[in-house]
Design a protein around this motif. Structure first.
Motif, mmCIF file in Angstrom:
data_model
loop_
_atom_site.group_PDB
_atom_site.id
_atom_site.type_symbol
_atom_site.label_atom_id
_atom_site.label_comp_id
_atom_site.label_asym_id
_atom_site.label_seq_id
_atom_site.Cartn_x
_atom_site.Cartn_y
_atom_site.Cartn_z
ATOM 1 N N ARG A 51 42.857 -30.730 -5.222
ATOM 2 C CA ARG A 51 42.058 -30.224 -5.873
ATOM 3 C C ARG A 51 41.461 -29.452 -6.577
ATOM 4 O O ARG A 51 42.672 -28.788 -6.087
ATOM 5 N N TRP A 52 40.932 -29.156 -7.307
ATOM 6 C CA TRP A 52 41.020 -28.293 -7.633
ATOM 7 C C TRP A 52 41.136 -26.534 -7.137
ATOM 8 O O TRP A 52 41.951 -25.870 -7.675
ATOM 9 N N ASP A 53 40.545 -26.521 -5.754
ATOM 10 C CA ASP A 53 39.836 -25.492 -5.582
ATOM 11 C C ASP A 53 41.451 -25.287 -4.997
ATOM 12 O O ASP A 53 41.354 -24.014 -3.666
ATOM 13 N N GLU A 54 42.149 -26.287 -4.866
ATOM 14 C CA GLU A 54 43.832 -25.544 -3.844
ATOM 15 C C GLU A 54 44.826 -25.401 -4.198
ATOM 16 O O GLU A 54 45.618 -25.298 -4.074
ATOM 17 N N LEU A 99 46.689 -31.680 -20.846
ATOM 18 C CA LEU A 99 47.296 -31.440 -19.953
ATOM 19 C C LEU A 99 46.219 -29.315 -20.080
ATOM 20 O O LEU A 99 45.606 -29.559 -19.343
ATOM 21 N N ASP A 100 46.614 -29.292 -21.395
ATOM 22 C CA ASP A 100 46.035 -28.297 -21.924
ATOM 23 C C ASP A 100 43.735 -27.952 -21.356
ATOM 24 O O ASP A 100 42.862 -27.380 -21.013
ATOM 25 N N ALA A 101 43.781 -29.268 -22.111
ATOM 26 C CA ALA A 101 42.811 -29.549 -21.955
ATOM 27 C C ALA A 101 41.710 -29.400 -20.978
ATOM 28 O O ALA A 101 40.486 -29.077 -20.571
ATOM 29 N N VAL A 102 42.747 -29.936 -20.271
ATOM 30 C CA VAL A 102 41.688 -31.207 -18.882
ATOM 31 C C VAL A 102 41.494 -28.965 -17.644
ATOM 32 O O VAL A 102 41.131 -28.832 -17.377
ATOM 33 N N LEU A 103 42.874 -28.089 -17.313
ATOM 34 C CA LEU A 103 42.908 -27.294 -17.229
ATOM 35 C C LEU A 103 41.794 -26.776 -17.314
ATOM 36 O O LEU A 103 41.307 -25.339 -16.660
ATOM 37 N N ASP A 104 41.501 -26.282 -18.729
ATOM 38 C CA ASP A 104 40.460 -25.351 -19.563
ATOM 39 C C ASP A 104 39.018 -25.897 -19.282
ATOM 40 O O ASP A 104 38.147 -25.091 -18.966
ATOM 41 N N ALA A 105 39.100 -27.558 -18.489
ATOM 42 C CA ALA A 105 37.356 -27.765 -19.090
ATOM 43 C C ALA A 105 37.258 -27.626 -17.412
ATOM 44 O O ALA A 105 36.469 -27.204 -16.327
ATOM 45 N N TYR A 106 38.150 -27.729 -16.101
ATOM 46 C CA TYR A 106 38.059 -27.700 -14.271
ATOM 47 C C TYR A 106 38.712 -26.620 -13.932
ATOM 48 O O TYR A 106 38.281 -26.615 -13.022
ATOM 49 N N PHE A 107 40.000 -26.046 -14.390
ATOM 50 C CA PHE A 107 40.322 -25.425 -13.756
ATOM 51 C C PHE A 107 39.671 -24.058 -13.979
ATOM 52 O O PHE A 107 39.859 -23.598 -14.563
ATOM 53 N N GLU A 108 39.384 -23.068 -12.659
ATOM 54 C CA GLU A 108 38.927 -21.972 -12.814
ATOM 55 C C GLU A 108 40.636 -21.068 -12.316
ATOM 56 O O GLU A 108 40.397 -21.297 -10.721
ATOM 57 N N ALA A 109 40.408 -19.979 -13.081
ATOM 58 C CA ALA A 109 41.339 -19.171 -12.566
ATOM 59 C C ALA A 109 40.486 -18.483 -11.162
ATOM 60 O O ALA A 109 40.365 -17.794 -12.180
ATOM 61 N N GLU A 110 41.208 -18.054 -10.827
ATOM 62 C CA GLU A 110 41.108 -16.347 -9.221
ATOM 63 C C GLU A 110 40.935 -15.432 -9.378
ATOM 64 O O GLU A 110 42.627 -15.084 -9.714
#
Length: 194
Positions: free
Chosen positions: A134-137, A183-194
């Motif tokens: 999952r994105w939080d993992e 892949l960059d488009a998916v990461l930009d849309a869903y992945f939140e760097a903490e």
């Protein structure tokens, strides 16, 4: 002087000797030693064998009556299996009924490996092995292209300092650029760097 022929010592009663010399199936640590037959065990006489034979026929008669009960148990087990299958189908239908976001999706696959990144997270599959994050993992997602050849590597890093790389073979080197952009488009849309 008197001499005896033979041994003067009496044999000692001891535990049965075990080991590969006496029992070829014996493996120390893996198998237990063969238990000795009790001393009160004796061979059956003909009268006892006949008694056991008649008891066996009584048991056979009882077994003939038992299948009716077993059939009822089998029917209830089949009903339980059918209910479980219906529940799984309902769960699958529930997942299909959920609205899927219109966001970007990345998918790359070859004959052995598959990578999918979408609104749920990143899924990696190689032959019959699969893992899902999952994105939080996810701590980071790294890509790498081979200098020579057609291998595209995606590595998923988790916050606990583990990484999961997977390589996909592209049909042409021109696929690399398209895959990187998707892949960059998916990461930009869903992945939140903490």
């Amino acid at each position: 002087m008197e001499q005896r022929i033979g041994s003067s010592s009496q044999p000692l009663k001891s535990e049965p000797v075990t080991g590969a010399g006496f029992d070829p199936a014996f493996i120390p640590g893996l198998t237990s030693p063969v238990k000795e037959e009790p001393q009160d065990a004796r061979p059956e006489t003909d009268d006892e064998a006949e008694t056991a034979g008649t008891a066996g026929t009584d048991a056979e008669v009882a077994e003939q009556d038992a299948p009716a009960e077993d059939d009822a148990a089998d029917d209830s087990a089949d009903e339980d299996d059918a209910e479980a299958d219906d529940a799984e189908e309902a769960d699958d239908a529930g997942e299909a009924d959920r609205p899927v976001p219109d966001g970007p999706v990345f998918e790359a696959a070859d004959r052995r490996a598959r990578i999918v990144a979408d609104h749920q997270g990143v899924r990696l599959a190689l032959d019959d092995q699969e893992c899902e994050f999952r994105w939080d993992e996810i701590g980071a997602v790294e890509t790498e292209t081979a200098r020579f050849g057609k291998r595209f590597t995606v590595t998923v890093h988790t916050p606990d300092r583990r990484w999961y790389p997977i390589e996909v073979e592209a049909k042409a080197r021109s696929d690399f650029k398209r895959w990187e952009e998707e892949l960059d488009a998916v990461l930009d849309a869903y992945f939140e760097a903490e």
